[in-house]
Design a protein around this motif. Structure first.
Motif, PDB file in Angstrom:
ATOM      1  N   CYS A 229       0.708  -1.109  -0.116  1.00 34.77           N
ATOM      2  CA  CYS A 229       0.045   0.148  -0.160  1.00 34.77           C
ATOM      3  C   CYS A 229       0.924   1.241  -0.039  1.00 34.77           C
ATOM      4  O   CYS A 229       1.927   1.288   0.656  1.00 34.77           O
ATOM      5  CB  CYS A 229      -0.869   0.023   1.111  1.00 34.77           C
ATOM      6  SG  CYS A 229      -2.079  -1.591   1.297  1.00 34.77           S
TER       7      CYS A 229
ATOM      8  N   ASP B  12     -12.958   5.082  -4.635  1.00 37.85           N
ATOM      9  CA  ASP B  12     -12.322   4.109  -5.640  1.00 37.85           C
ATOM     10  C   ASP B  12     -10.988   4.974  -6.149  1.00 37.85           C
ATOM     11  O   ASP B  12     -10.005   4.095  -6.385  1.00 37.85           O
ATOM     12  CB  ASP B  12     -13.171   3.735  -7.217  1.00 37.85           C
ATOM     13  CG  ASP B  12     -14.019   2.588  -6.504  1.00 37.85           C
ATOM     14  OD1 ASP B  12     -13.923   2.138  -5.368  1.00 37.85           O
ATOM     15  OD2 ASP B  12     -14.911   2.274  -7.419  1.00 37.85           O
ATOM     16  N   LYS B  13     -11.216   6.290  -6.269  1.00 39.14           N
ATOM     17  CA  LYS B  13      -9.965   7.166  -6.901  1.00 39.14           C
ATOM     18  C   LYS B  13      -8.824   6.884  -5.816  1.00 39.14           C
ATOM     19  O   LYS B  13      -7.671   6.748  -6.247  1.00 39.14           O
ATOM     20  CB  LYS B  13     -10.234   8.360  -7.189  1.00 39.14           C
ATOM     21  CG  LYS B  13      -8.882   9.255  -7.778  1.00 39.14           C
ATOM     22  CD  LYS B  13      -9.517  10.540  -7.880  1.00 39.14           C
ATOM     23  CE  LYS B  13      -8.980  11.224  -6.442  1.00 39.14           C
ATOM     24  NZ  LYS B  13      -9.269  12.890  -6.658  1.00 39.14           N
TER      25      LYS B  13
ATOM     26  N   LYS C 160      -7.409   3.342  -5.331  1.00 40.04           N
ATOM     27  CA  LYS C 160      -6.333   2.913  -6.532  1.00 40.04           C
ATOM     28  C   LYS C 160      -5.107   3.636  -6.073  1.00 40.04           C
ATOM     29  O   LYS C 160      -4.060   3.069  -6.247  1.00 40.04           O
ATOM     30  CB  LYS C 160      -6.709   3.337  -7.677  1.00 40.04           C
ATOM     31  CG  LYS C 160      -5.974   3.079  -8.788  1.00 40.04           C
ATOM     32  CD  LYS C 160      -6.580   3.494 -10.270  1.00 40.04           C
ATOM     33  CE  LYS C 160      -5.703   2.899 -11.455  1.00 40.04           C
ATOM     34  NZ  LYS C 160      -6.327   3.008 -12.684  1.00 40.04           N
TER      35      LYS C 160
ATOM     36  N   ASN D 283      -3.024   1.671  -3.390  1.00 38.72           N
ATOM     37  CA  ASN D 283      -2.645   0.552  -4.079  1.00 38.72           C
ATOM     38  C   ASN D 283      -3.446  -0.511  -3.304  1.00 38.72           C
ATOM     39  O   ASN D 283      -2.526  -1.526  -2.745  1.00 38.72           O
ATOM     40  CB  ASN D 283      -1.121   0.366  -3.903  1.00 38.72           C
ATOM     41  CG  ASN D 283      -0.789  -0.965  -4.712  1.00 38.72           C
ATOM     42  OD1 ASN D 283      -1.200  -1.260  -5.826  1.00 38.72           O
ATOM     43  ND2 ASN D 283       0.125  -1.381  -4.343  1.00 38.72           N
ATOM     44  N   ARG D 284      -4.822  -0.318  -2.781  1.00 41.15           N
ATOM     45  CA  ARG D 284      -5.339  -1.090  -1.961  1.00 41.15           C
ATOM     46  C   ARG D 284      -5.858  -2.341  -2.554  1.00 41.15           C
ATOM     47  O   ARG D 284      -6.045  -3.382  -2.141  1.00 41.15           O
ATOM     48  CB  ARG D 284      -6.499  -0.670  -1.187  1.00 41.15           C
ATOM     49  CG  ARG D 284      -6.168   0.212  -0.041  1.00 41.15           C
ATOM     50  CD  ARG D 284      -5.775  -0.182   1.102  1.00 41.15           C
ATOM     51  NE  ARG D 284      -6.641  -1.086   1.778  1.00 41.15           N
ATOM     52  CZ  ARG D 284      -6.501  -1.704   2.524  1.00 41.15           C
ATOM     53  NH1 ARG D 284      -5.003  -1.999   2.923  1.00 41.15           N
ATOM     54  NH2 ARG D 284      -7.180  -2.532   3.282  1.00 41.15           N
ATOM     55  N   GLN D 285      -6.152  -2.484  -3.869  1.00 41.50           N
ATOM     56  CA  GLN D 285      -6.145  -3.480  -4.908  1.00 41.50           C
ATOM     57  C   GLN D 285      -7.670  -4.087  -4.520  1.00 41.50           C
ATOM     58  O   GLN D 285      -8.026  -5.354  -4.667  1.00 41.50           O
ATOM     59  CB  GLN D 285      -5.323  -4.821  -4.371  1.00 41.50           C
ATOM     60  CG  GLN D 285      -3.894  -4.393  -4.699  1.00 41.50           C
ATOM     61  CD  GLN D 285      -2.928  -5.478  -4.612  1.00 41.50           C
ATOM     62  OE1 GLN D 285      -2.994  -6.654  -4.605  1.00 41.50           O
ATOM     63  NE2 GLN D 285      -1.561  -5.046  -3.990  1.00 41.50           N
ATOM     64  N   HIS D 286      -8.582  -3.287  -4.226  1.00 43.80           N
ATOM     65  CA  HIS D 286      -9.987  -3.540  -4.127  1.00 43.80           C
ATOM     66  C   HIS D 286     -10.688  -2.406  -4.418  1.00 43.80           C
ATOM     67  O   HIS D 286     -10.076  -1.261  -4.277  1.00 43.80           O
ATOM     68  CB  HIS D 286     -10.500  -4.000  -2.963  1.00 43.80           C
ATOM     69  CG  HIS D 286     -10.297  -3.382  -1.721  1.00 43.80           C
ATOM     70  ND1 HIS D 286     -11.015  -2.393  -1.303  1.00 43.80           N
ATOM     71  CD2 HIS D 286      -9.004  -3.368  -0.749  1.00 43.80           C
ATOM     72  CE1 HIS D 286     -10.669  -1.616  -0.207  1.00 43.80           C
ATOM     73  NE2 HIS D 286      -9.363  -2.264   0.167  1.00 43.80           N
ATOM     74  N   THR D 287     -12.072  -2.430  -4.860  1.00 42.09           N
ATOM     75  CA  THR D 287     -12.839  -1.192  -4.950  1.00 42.09           C
ATOM     76  C   THR D 287     -13.854  -1.233  -3.712  1.00 42.09           C
ATOM     77  O   THR D 287     -13.952  -2.243  -2.969  1.00 42.09           O
ATOM     78  CB  THR D 287     -13.777  -1.354  -6.308  1.00 42.09           C
ATOM     79  OG1 THR D 287     -14.574  -2.641  -5.990  1.00 42.09           O
ATOM     80  CG2 THR D 287     -12.802  -1.554  -7.386  1.00 42.09           C
TER      81      THR D 287
END
Length: 445
Positions: free
Chosen positions: A166, A276-277, A280, A283-287
């Motif tokens: 992250c 979501d922005k 991203k 770098n959490r890798q989920h929405t």
């Protein structure tokens, strides 16, 4: 016996590490003390997650320098060591800025403590390598009397490090890549804890649900399978685990929550943001949608489950619209408890290099709004417990005469007027009132 004083900062894993440092030094003639003035060795077990973490350590070292001078004037020698993630990150810089320090060692080196302390008696020692050997293999078991003295609940590290990277987090740089302990090793340590009187164990990892330790046949084992193994230990009453990543919450683990009553219905599942922005950029890798769908699946399997989470406010590029998305996610999930912080840069992380940093006053204002919502949800959850009956594990005497204190399945402190003989037992308790953070109840006879 020489006296050892450890001051622990930060996460539960540091609490576990401090206990194991104490265990490692016991064979070298060190006995733990709660009185720093009695200490022959003082260790600061540090955390690098919070804002200005390193500066807080240097501030503490200034006070220790004065104490050490006072002790030396009385003819008493006191050694000072710095452990944990600040030690790993700062290394030689600590020795340069604070000559009072004798020993600096990272979280992967505390199994070497007896040797390192011996060397530090004659020279300055810095040990921040990531050794190839398994430190857990070299650590002695906690003595039964030591385990009893530590209480009825215990932490047990099963996984260290993180591969998620992250963009706000230093863990991959201070704790290293993900490493999971072998199943048999974890089970043996858990059994030793239970033999020492422990009734509740919390499994720890920087990313605990990414656990993939090898079993006795050399097969990779997930956290759910490990939990089922531990559930077979006679005398162990409760299991918990923390901290989890949404990407590693698999079907088997959700089913374990459905099938195992001893796995407590309380899950810490950090999301960090609702936009979501921003997710991203982190770098959490989920929405946000994927997180909400996961929550629905977990709650379908365990309807009585309560959630806690982590939130970072004011990550670089966060707009008011992004922050409103976080508020909306909180409203949709409805947390029983949560931790929330202003974003602060960590040297060496991608987030620290981003240009669009959010002004401090904006971060502060948003944090106040988020915490107001989270506090209201926690109060509402606690209030919803009134009139319900929970099994409470009683751990200690209360502050008032004739009062004992335990923990609910949801980790709330529960205060009850009852005989001290009930400490160490689980009793059904009817909740009749709430305090700011705790519950008040009566034992159901």
């Amino acid at each position: 016996m020489k006296k050892l004083f450890i001051k622990t900062y930060g996460c539960q894993m540091n609490v576990y590490d401090s206990d194991r440092m104490s265990d490692a030094l016991a064979a070298s003639g060190y006995e733990a003390t709660t009185e720093i003035n009695d200490a022959d060795l003082v260790v600061l077990n540090t955390c690098h997650i919070r804002e200005k973490a390193a500066e807080k350590v240097y501030s503490e070292l200034g006070r220790l320098r004065i104490l050490r001078q006072s002790q030396e004037a009385k003819g008493k020698k006191m050694m000072i060591g710095i452990a944990g993630c600040v030690a790993q990150a700062e290394g030689e810089e600590i020795m340069r800025r604070a000559p009072v320090v004798d020993l600096v060692f990272g979280p992967q080196s505390y199994h070497k403590l007896p040797e390192l302390v011996g060397r530090a008696a004659n020279e300055k020692v810095v040990e921040t390598d990531f050794p190839a050997e398994d430190k857990f293999e070299h650590l002695p078991k906690a003595r039964k009397e030591t385990t009893i003295a530590r209480g009825l609940t215990s932490f047990l590290t099963v996984q260290e490090g993180c591969d998620k990277f992250c963009s706000f987090c230093v863990v991959p740089y201070t704790r290293g890549a993900e490493v999971s302990r072998p199943v048999a090793q974890v089970v043996a340590e858990a059994q030793n804890l239970v033999d020492g009187g422990v009734k509740e164990i919390t499994l720890l990892g920087q990313n605990v649900n990414a656990y993939h330790g090898l079993d006795e046949q050399g097969n990779s084992t997930g956290l759910a399978e490990l939990i089922y193994r531990l559930a077979d230990i006679k005398g162990l009453e409760r299991l918990r685990y923390t901290t989890s990543h949404p990407r590693d919450m698999d079907d088997a683990l959700i089913e374990a929550h459905r099938d195992l009553d001893m796995l407590m219905p309380y899950l810490h599942l950090p999301v960090q943001a609702g936009s979501d922005k921003i997710l991203k950029a982190m770098n959490r890798q989920h929405t946000a949608k994927e997180y909400m769908e996961l929550i629905e699946r977990i709650r379908a399997a365990r309807p009585d489950l309560a959630l806690s989470g982590d939130f970072i406010v004011g990550f670089p590029g966060e707009t008011e619209e992004d922050f409103e998305a976080t508020l909306q996610l909180v409203k949709d999930v409805h947390y029983a408890a949560a931790y929330s912080f202003k974003y602060s840069t960590r040297p060496g992380t991608p987030g620290a290099e981003m240009d669009n940093q959010v002004p401090e006053e904006v971060k502060y204002e948003r944090l106040q709004r988020l915490q107001e919502l989270l506090n209201a949800q926690q109060k509402e959850f606690n209030q919803s417990c009134v009139g319900k009956t929970f099994p409470i594990l009683f751990e200690k005497k209360g502050r008032d005469e004739g009062q004992i204190v335990g923990r609910s399945p949801y980790l709330q402190p529960v205060q009850v007027e009852a005989d001290l003989s009930l400490i160490g037992t689980i009793q059904p308790v009817s909740i009749y009132d709430t305090g700011k953070f705790s519950l008040f109840g009566k034992i159901v006879t």
